[in-house]
Design an enzyme around this catalytic site. Structure first.
Site, PDB file in Angstrom:
ATOM      1  N   CYS A 194      35.060  35.302  37.597  1.00 46.97           N
ATOM      2  CA  CYS A 194      35.494  36.586  38.141  1.00 46.97           C
ATOM      3  C   CYS A 194      35.005  36.797  39.567  1.00 46.97           C
ATOM      4  CB  CYS A 194      34.963  37.729  37.275  1.00 46.97           C
ATOM      5  SG  CYS A 194      35.684  37.764  35.645  1.00 46.97           S
ATOM      6  N   ARG A 236      41.304  43.323  39.260  1.00 53.29           N
ATOM      7  CA  ARG A 236      41.340  42.611  37.980  1.00 53.29           C
ATOM      8  C   ARG A 236      40.150  42.979  37.124  1.00 53.29           C
ATOM      9  NH1 ARG A 236      40.739  36.161  37.064  1.00 53.29           N
ATOM     10  NH2 ARG A 236      38.877  36.434  38.353  1.00 53.29           N
TER      11      ARG A 236
END
Lengths: 239, 308
Positions: free
Chosen positions: B206, B252
């Site tokens: 991430c 996201r």
């Protein structure tokens, strides 16, 4: 007016020379590919039995587990890494020290993921300040170590670690690349061992002295060939 | 070609057959095919190794696509370009220099199995081929696809590790502040976010590094294909992709956290594996196109002013 055939020949010649150079390089590279170090039968060892359950005044404590790589990394490591060991040793006074050893493939990605600067943050820890290089004194010689402090909430964990490549002390970064290059020229691929000693405590200096004491005791508790493997001691003269 | 004598017709037939098949082979021996064959000899094994190792990981999924696009663009732009008959002396020297550097890199990395440098060397060797066979005119047409291959080169682990840490902390920080501004009960410790009863760790995947590379590659491809005249617009877009991709990554992470918070842990984990990548990509793409439209609007008034 240049003769079209002669210019074609010149381009063709260039292509031909380039192609020959390329193929020659490729063949040479294959010929000089280093073979993995072939260890003698007597040399295969079991990490778990190499490190005794009693180290001087220290004994294995089953109640605390050292920080391990995250599950996603663990899967990768199980697939690729040779042997790992994670133990907590405790003294009669209640002092605890965590020992984590990773042995295997040398200088690939596997070794990098065990590197504390990578392994701890991946588990949610924060590294306080920056890692510092230092020397760890033992009765058997000096070990080049890296020291750092990692925190996660209330847990403050000073860490001392070192890297052995092919029975020689090394370090991540340029040193590792240099050793890799040297081995490459000699045609060998070395194995690697990452030894990590850590403990929980707010005073880094106090904990580092603890690590030093434990490391010295550890080296005293194993035999000479194991000392060479685990700490690269005694340091061989450069040949 | 026959000698006319009956005593040795067979030899004559063989010889003429041999010479005509030789002629067939020679016709295929163009400078391009000779260089191309050598190139394949070197780099097909590299390609196999990439498919077996680095490109297996999700984080490097864009590798084959980048290679395919680069190869296609190279083919498209160099097809029909004549070989440089009177090649510039400077170009010849540069070409040989590129080849030498490329082959040194290749030789060392192939023998020591360092796949990232091995792939990197391909750019040098391919550029050398273009310059040596086609001179500067060919290179002018081909430089973009050649450099584009750079996006397919696997990053060395040390670089990834150095950059990923701060990026993860940056994303966590941004997510924490945005969630707080939106009124959610959020606390942060390093890269661990506590949102309500849920604890989420911002993992390496991430960090946004992969997104940054993929979107930058996409953005540069977009700029190169649309061939806009204004270099200001091109430079602006290429630079703005960096903050755009970081923003897309934060989006996201935010969406993932919100899904987990409102729909539970399982929904969040499911989202993570199924849709997160797509959401990210779409977010980034929309932002790029949107920013480009804004830039074009900003550039156009000045164009009109100079025309009048």
């Amino acid at each position: 007016m240049t003769d079209p055939h002669s210019t074609d020949r010149r381009v063709m010649l260039r292509a031909g020379i380039a192609a020959s150079m390329m193929v020659a390089t490729s063949v040479a590279a294959s010929v000089f590919k280093p073979a993995p170090v072939v260890r003698k039968v007597g040399d295969t060892f079991d990490l778990a039995s190499l490190v005794p359950p009693r180290v001087g005044a220290w004994e294995i404590d089953t109640s605390m587990a050292p920080v391990m790589p995250s599950p996603e990394l663990q899967k990768v490591l199980e697939r690729t890494y040779d042997q790992t060991l994670a133990r907590t040793y405790m003294e009669s006074g209640g002092q605890r020290v965590m020992l984590s050893i990773a042995y295997g493939g040398g200088y690939g990605k596997e070794m990098q993921t065990h590197r504390p600067e990578v392994c701890y943050p991946a588990q949610g820890f924060q590294v306080v300040g920056s890692a510092a290089k230092s020397q760890l004194e033992t009765p058997f010689g000096q070990i080049r170590v890296t020291r750092l402090v990692a925190t996660a909430g209330m847990r403050t964990e000073p860490i001392t670690y070192w890297l052995i490549l092919g029975d020689r002390q090394s370090a991540f970064g340029l040193d590792m690349k240099f050793v890799q290059f040297q081995h490459g020229l000699r045609g060998v691929v070395a194995d690697g061992m990452l030894v990590r000693v850590s403990s929980i405590g707010k005073d880094p200096d106090r904990e580092f002295s603890l690590h030093d004491r434990f490391s010295a005791d550890l080296l005293g508790a194993i035999d000479a060939p194991a000392r060479k493997r685990v700490a690269g001691l005694p340091i061989a003269r450069e040949s | 070609m026959s000698s006319g004598t009956d005593s040795t017709p067979r030899v004559n037939v063989d010889r003429s057959a041999a010479s005509s098949s030789l002629a067939r082979v020679v016709r295929f021996l163009t400078p391009t095919s000779v260089f191309g064959a050598a190139f394949a000899f070197l780099y097909v094994p590299t390609l196999f190794r990439l498919f077996e190792t680095t490109w297996r990981e999700d984080s490097n999924g864009h590798g084959p696509i980048v290679m395919a696009i680069a190869a296609w663009l190279l083919w498209q732009r160099l097809a029909g370009v004549a070989f440089s008959s009177s090649i510039d002396e400077g170009a010849k020297r540069v070409g040989w220099a590129l080849l030498t550097v490329g082959l040194i890199l290749f030789g060392l990395s192939r023998s020591m199995s360092i796949i990232s440098i091995e792939t990197f060397s391909a750019i040098w060797v391919a550029s050398a081929g273009v310059v040596l066979l086609g001179g500067w005119p060919a290179f002018r047409r081909a430089w973009f696809p050649l450099l584009f291959v750079g996006f397919a080169v696997p990053l060395p682990a040390e670089v990834v590790d150095t950059v990923t840490g701060p990026m993860k902390i940056g994303v966590s920080w941004a997510a924490e502040h945005l969630l707080y501004a939106l009124g959610y009960p959020v606390a942060r410790q390093g890269v661990v976010l506590q949102v309500g009863p849920y604890q989420l760790l911002v993992a390496d995947a991430c960090s946004g590094l992969q997104t940054l590379l993929t979107l930058e590659a996409l953005g540069l491809l977009y700029i190169n294909l649309t061939q806009h005249a204004s270099w200001v617009r091109n430079a602006a877009l290429a630079t703005l992709i960096v903050p755009i991709s970081l923003l897309a990554n934060v989006i996201r992470v935010l969406v993932l956290i919100l899904v987990t918070f409102h729909l539970g842990d399982e929904a969040g984990q499911g989202f993570l594996h199924d849709f997160a990548g797509m959401v990210l990509f779409l977010a980034g793409l929309l932002l790029i196109i949107g920013v480009d439209a804004l830039i074009r609007m900003a550039v156009r008034p000045s164009v009109n002013a100079s025309a009048s």
